[in-house]
Design a protein around this motif. Structure first.
Motif, PDB file in Angstrom:
ATOM      1  N   LEU A 163       0.835  -1.205   0.000  1.00 40.46           N
ATOM      2  CA  LEU A 163       0.000   0.000   0.000  1.00 40.46           C
ATOM      3  C   LEU A 163       0.870   1.256   0.000  1.00 40.46           C
ATOM      4  O   LEU A 163       0.961   1.937  -0.994  1.00 40.46           O
ATOM      5  CB  LEU A 163      -1.006  -0.012   1.154  1.00 40.46           C
ATOM      6  CG  LEU A 163      -2.121   1.007   1.047  1.00 40.46           C
ATOM      7  CD1 LEU A 163      -3.005   0.757  -0.162  1.00 40.46           C
ATOM      8  CD2 LEU A 163      -2.986   1.010   2.310  1.00 40.46           C
ATOM      9  N   ARG A 164       1.468   1.596   1.130  1.00 42.13           N
ATOM     10  CA  ARG A 164       2.479   2.653   1.230  1.00 42.13           C
ATOM     11  C   ARG A 164       3.407   2.211   2.356  1.00 42.13           C
ATOM     12  O   ARG A 164       2.965   1.555   3.295  1.00 42.13           O
ATOM     13  CB  ARG A 164       1.862   4.011   1.632  1.00 42.13           C
ATOM     14  CG  ARG A 164       0.918   4.643   0.634  1.00 42.13           C
ATOM     15  CD  ARG A 164       0.403   5.989   1.177  1.00 42.13           C
ATOM     16  NE  ARG A 164      -0.185   5.856   2.500  1.00 42.13           N
ATOM     17  CZ  ARG A 164      -1.437   5.443   2.740  1.00 42.13           C
ATOM     18  NH1 ARG A 164      -2.226   5.108   1.740  1.00 42.13           N
ATOM     19  NH2 ARG A 164      -1.890   5.349   3.966  1.00 42.13           N
ATOM     20  N   GLU A 223       3.091   7.728   9.227  1.00 42.37           N
ATOM     21  CA  GLU A 223       1.762   7.189   8.930  1.00 42.37           C
ATOM     22  C   GLU A 223       0.856   7.189  10.170  1.00 42.37           C
ATOM     23  O   GLU A 223      -0.355   7.269  10.046  1.00 42.37           O
ATOM     24  CB  GLU A 223       1.863   5.771   8.348  1.00 42.37           C
ATOM     25  CG  GLU A 223       2.298   5.731   6.880  1.00 42.37           C
ATOM     26  CD  GLU A 223       1.172   6.091   5.896  1.00 42.37           C
ATOM     27  OE1 GLU A 223      -0.002   6.089   6.303  1.00 42.37           O
ATOM     28  OE2 GLU A 223       1.483   6.370   4.724  1.00 42.37           O
ATOM     29  N   LYS A 237      -3.425   4.640  -9.188  1.00 47.61           N
ATOM     30  CA  LYS A 237      -3.718   3.298  -8.692  1.00 47.61           C
ATOM     31  C   LYS A 237      -5.234   3.147  -8.652  1.00 47.61           C
ATOM     32  O   LYS A 237      -5.938   4.102  -8.316  1.00 47.61           O
ATOM     33  CB  LYS A 237      -3.136   3.196  -7.281  1.00 47.61           C
ATOM     34  CG  LYS A 237      -3.146   1.813  -6.691  1.00 47.61           C
ATOM     35  CD  LYS A 237      -2.650   1.860  -5.249  1.00 47.61           C
ATOM     36  CE  LYS A 237      -1.136   1.748  -5.153  1.00 47.61           C
ATOM     37  NZ  LYS A 237      -0.673   1.643  -3.764  1.00 47.61           N
ATOM     38  N   LEU A 283      -6.455   3.742   3.087  1.00 45.53           N
ATOM     39  CA  LEU A 283      -6.065   3.509   1.694  1.00 45.53           C
ATOM     40  C   LEU A 283      -5.358   4.694   1.030  1.00 45.53           C
ATOM     41  O   LEU A 283      -4.575   4.499   0.113  1.00 45.53           O
ATOM     42  CB  LEU A 283      -7.306   3.125   0.868  1.00 45.53           C
ATOM     43  CG  LEU A 283      -7.936   1.779   1.243  1.00 45.53           C
ATOM     44  CD1 LEU A 283      -9.214   1.552   0.453  1.00 45.53           C
ATOM     45  CD2 LEU A 283      -6.956   0.636   0.998  1.00 45.53           C
ATOM     46  N   VAL A 284      -5.630   5.910   1.502  1.00 49.40           N
ATOM     47  CA  VAL A 284      -5.073   7.092   0.826  1.00 49.40           C
ATOM     48  C   VAL A 284      -4.270   7.936   1.809  1.00 49.40           C
ATOM     49  O   VAL A 284      -4.671   8.101   2.960  1.00 49.40           O
ATOM     50  CB  VAL A 284      -6.220   7.959   0.244  1.00 49.40           C
ATOM     51  CG1 VAL A 284      -5.655   9.159  -0.511  1.00 49.40           C
ATOM     52  CG2 VAL A 284      -7.107   7.130  -0.683  1.00 49.40           C
ATOM     53  N   ASN A 285      -3.136   8.424   1.352  1.00 48.89           N
ATOM     54  CA  ASN A 285      -2.389   9.410   2.127  1.00 48.89           C
ATOM     55  C   ASN A 285      -2.796  10.774   1.586  1.00 48.89           C
ATOM     56  O   ASN A 285      -2.302  11.225   0.551  1.00 48.89           O
ATOM     57  CB  ASN A 285      -0.885   9.188   1.964  1.00 48.89           C
ATOM     58  CG  ASN A 285      -0.061  10.231   2.717  1.00 48.89           C
ATOM     59  OD1 ASN A 285      -0.613  11.210   3.227  1.00 48.89           O
ATOM     60  ND2 ASN A 285       1.233  10.028   2.798  1.00 48.89           N
TER      61      ASN A 285
END
Lengths: 224, 83
Positions: free
Chosen positions: A57-58, A94, B41, B67-69
């Motif tokens: 994902l990241r 994060e 994506k 799911l998203v930054n």
């Protein structure tokens, strides 16, 4: 000194950190599995480098949702110290314990080399205790996503509040980080995230021993 | 069941080296009309839900939580009517 090192699936610098802390402080850190929900009363928690959850994902995104993270936040709000190195820095970003974000290196290369860092004048912090502003220290880096990114407003704030602990030399910025930033402190100075690896600059067989300066100052502060 | 499509792209102001390299590579191949491409994506979300509004709201929560930054990425969600 009471220290702990969090281990995620895919962590690979946990043992280096454990050995570094034990070598310098003579205290063996506690190993904290990511599924644990309580962090005992500790002075320092280290989030080590590696590729937690395969960087899916990241980088750091999945680890930041692990069960142990809530108690890491509690530890931080109690005023406990937290050190995030490399993937650990990405995880702290994060979790939003540190501001800004880390994106893919500007030149798209995985960089793996020794690099010179310039210690900055910071707010009072256990992590810059053993270092003098302007001092150069050599630590290795090894990352693909270490390009620190934030808007101008935040960059200004980080400067004004003394929240930048380390910078790369302007002519040797390995990843494109804004303002050559290599390490960032929280507002209270007790949380540090950095891409370079001080735990890999300790032993005689390492290419530098400057990590001793860093950990000596930190441990002295925590024991003091 | 509802199928929600999530598209994630880097924000305009964020330098995306991957986009730059792929664009340049295509231009080097002779595609000289190419101005730029955008690399993003796509994530497909299958939900046990009948209400479309609720499905979108539910998906947005997933985006914001994991799911998203949102510092560096924009996203949009929409219902895939074809299933």
């Amino acid at each position: 000194m009471r220290a702990g090192v969090i281990v995620f699936p895919g962590s690979n610098c946990d043992r280096d950190v454990i050995i570094a802390l034990k070598t310098i402080s003579n205290f063996k850190p506690k190993i904290l599995w990511h599924k644990e929900t309580e962090i005992p009363n500790l002075d320092l928690v280290v989030v080590p480098g590696g590729f937690s959850f395969g960087d899916y994902l990241r980088c750091g995104a999945i680890a930041a949702k692990s069960p142990i993270i809530n108690s890491l936040k509690d530890h931080a709000s109690r005023g406990g110290s937290v050190l995030g190195i490399c993937n650990g820095f990405q995880i702290l970003i994060e979790t939003k314990l540190l501001p800004g974000t880390l994106i893919t290196n500007k030149n798209l290369n995985f960089v793996c080399k020794d690099i010179s860092l310039i210690t900055q004048k910071t707010r009072p912090s256990p992590f810059t205790n053993g270092l003098t502003p302007g001092d150069k220290v050599n630590f290795p880096i090894a990352h693909n996503d270490g390009n620190y990114f934030c808007d101008d407003e935040l960059t200004k704030k980080l400067h004004n509040e003394g929240q930048i602990a380390f910078k790369y030399s302007p002519n040797d910025n390995p990843n494109g980080s804004v303002d050559n930033i290599a390490g960032v402190l929280s507002e209270n100075g007790r949380i540090l995230g950095m891409m370079p690896h001080p735990e890999r600059a300790i032993e005689n067989f390492h290419s530098s021993q400057d990590g001793k300066l860093f950990f000596n100052g930190l441990i002295k502060h925590l024991l003091g | 069941m509802i199928k929600v499509v999530l598209e994630i792209f880097p924000k305009e102001e964020v330098l995306d080296p991957e986009t730059k390299i792929v664009t340049k590579s295509l231009q080097d191949l002779g595609f000289d009309k190419l101005k730029e491409i955008k690399l993003g994506k796509q994530i497909l979300i299958y939900l046990n839900e009948q209400d479309k509004e609720k499905a979108l709201e539910y998906s947005k929560q997933m985006c914001e939580k994991l799911l998203v930054n949102t510092i560096i990425q924009d996203y949009k969600v929409y219902i895939d009517e074809e299933k």
